[in-house]
Design an enzyme around this catalytic site. Structure first.
Site: not given
Length: 425
Positions: A259, A263, A266-267
């Protein structure tokens, strides 16, 4: 009349259980118990511990601004917690003998006796129902905050209180789901791993960090390719201080680590693609994984233009997002994109077991995101919110101004000082 009495009884039990501090477990304790599991022991612990954890956070829900509690979404979350608390109270007064479980019901003249197997089965079914009931808690409470801002003026103190509360609500949710998942995976019928799996419940005693990094990167890359028709490559480096040629492994929950990393990738990918525009080639995202005596560190670095230092803490505010907010017509299970919850939740997952997630950025160049995990499972203890006078005071007191020697920003946006490490009372 009966409804009024029931509400009064629930309120009384809520006061009772909120007087106790949650009992934090280490990931080593989870593993040791999971390798020699005893359903009776788990049942005895959870039927008291889960109401304590629920009661502690429910007390804080009741301290939220009335305007927020009146929003349809926040009210729905409040109802979910009340129902789950009531579901668990059904198991409070059961007396366990060798093979028989006795329940003393105030509405019956005689005690009710059922087999342990049946009682344990009902308990497991209740836990699964509770877990499913709260599956959309994050999104629904986020929608409640949006409803508040759309209909009422929100001052700085209210925003601080909401930020403080959401950190604690979501950390509590992580911990409750962890307890429920361990029990249902070890004893429930929804077991979805084979008997040969190395997993102990949801925990991998030999979690391959490199494998999780690659999985998170590949899935983030798939999304990036769909949106931008291109994506940065991954450069990955390992640094094992004590055993240079050995794989870097840690006792951890793979889904939690995934998780966080998903994230971050992606950023980073979004920043790289937008900063470099229509260039034919873009710089890679670099992941450095290191294992020391105390920490496992995973640093994700990008050359995506970075952000100003003054903006870094905003990224951990729940209502800050550079993506469009979800539309009102979205389904109840809307994605988190747009709520701005990706980084704040990822930091909570890291801090849940005494780790952390830190951002460092060079404006105009790029950003480093570092995930810290405890290398020793005995030191990876749950970090849990505790309801007490200090926490309740936060919802009513105006935050004082800070000076250079007393940075109040950490009082309003940090987590460690507020999620006390509790002791059994």
């Amino acid at each position: 009349m009966r409804t009024t009495v029931a509400v009064r009884n629930i309120s009384k039990m809520l006061d009772h259980f909120s007087q106790y501090n949650p009992s934090p477990l280490s990931i080593k304790q989870f593993i040791d118990f999971g390798r020699n599991p005893c359903e009776r022991t788990s049942f005895t612990f959870l039927r008291k511990e889960l109401p304590v954890r629920l009661a502690n956070i429910m007390k804080e829900i009741h301290l939220l601004p009335e305007n927020l509690l009146r929003t349809p979404s926040a009210n729905l979350v409040n109802q979910w917690y009340a129902q789950s608390f009531k579901d668990l109270l059904k198991f409070k007064d059961l007396e366990v003998s060798d093979k028989i479980l006795t329940q003393y019901d105030t509405h019956s003249l005689f005690p009710i006796r059922v087999s342990l197997a049946m009682a344990f089965s009902r308990f497991c079914e209740s836990l699964i129902m509770i877990r499913n009931r709260h599956s959309d808690t994050v999104q629904t409470m986020a929608q409640g905050v949006l409803e508040l801002k759309e209909n009422y003026p929100v001052d700085q103190q209210t925003e601080n209180s909401i930020q403080y509360f959401l950190d604690r609500l979501y950390m509590s949710r992580i911990s409750i789901r962890m307890l429920i998942n361990q029990h249902t995976l070890l004893f429930g019928t929804d077991l979805n791993v084979t008997s040969n799996s190395r997993h102990v419940g949801s925990i991998d005693p030999n979690c391959d960090v490199v494998s999780i990094v690659r999985d998170a990167y590949e899935n983030a890359r798939f999304l990036c390719d769909q949106y931008y028709l291109a994506s940065p490559e991954l450069q990955l480096f390992e640094h094992n201080r004590n055993m240079p040629n050995a794989p870097i492994q840690v006792v951890y929950v793979p889904s939690h680590l995934y998780h966080m990393l998903f994230e971050l990738f992606k950023n980073s990918m979004r920043a790289v693609m937008e900063f470099h525009g229509d260039k034919e080639t873009v710089p890679p995202v670099v992941a450095n994984i290191s294992l020391g005596n105390e920490d496992v560190c995973i640093k994700v670095s990008d050359i995506g233009g970075g952000i100003a230092r003054s903006q870094i803490e905003l990224l951990f505010n729940y209502m800050y997002s550079t993506a469009p907010q979800p539309s009102k017509s979205a389904s109840p299970t809307v994605p988190l994109a747009g709520y701005g919850y990706g980084l704040p939740l990822s930091r909570l997952y890291a801090r849940y077991l005494q780790g952390d997630l830190v951002l460092q950025s060079c404006e105009g160049f790029g950003t480093d995101a570092v995930v810290y995990l405890k290398a020793l499972s005995s030191e990876a203890n749950e970090l849990l919110p505790v309801f007490n006078k200090t926490s309740s005071r936060f919802y009513k007191t105006t935050i004082p101004a800070g000076d250079w020697s007393n940075n109040v920003r950490h009082m309003t946006t940090g987590t460690h000082h507020r999620l006390r490490q509790p002791q059994l009372s």
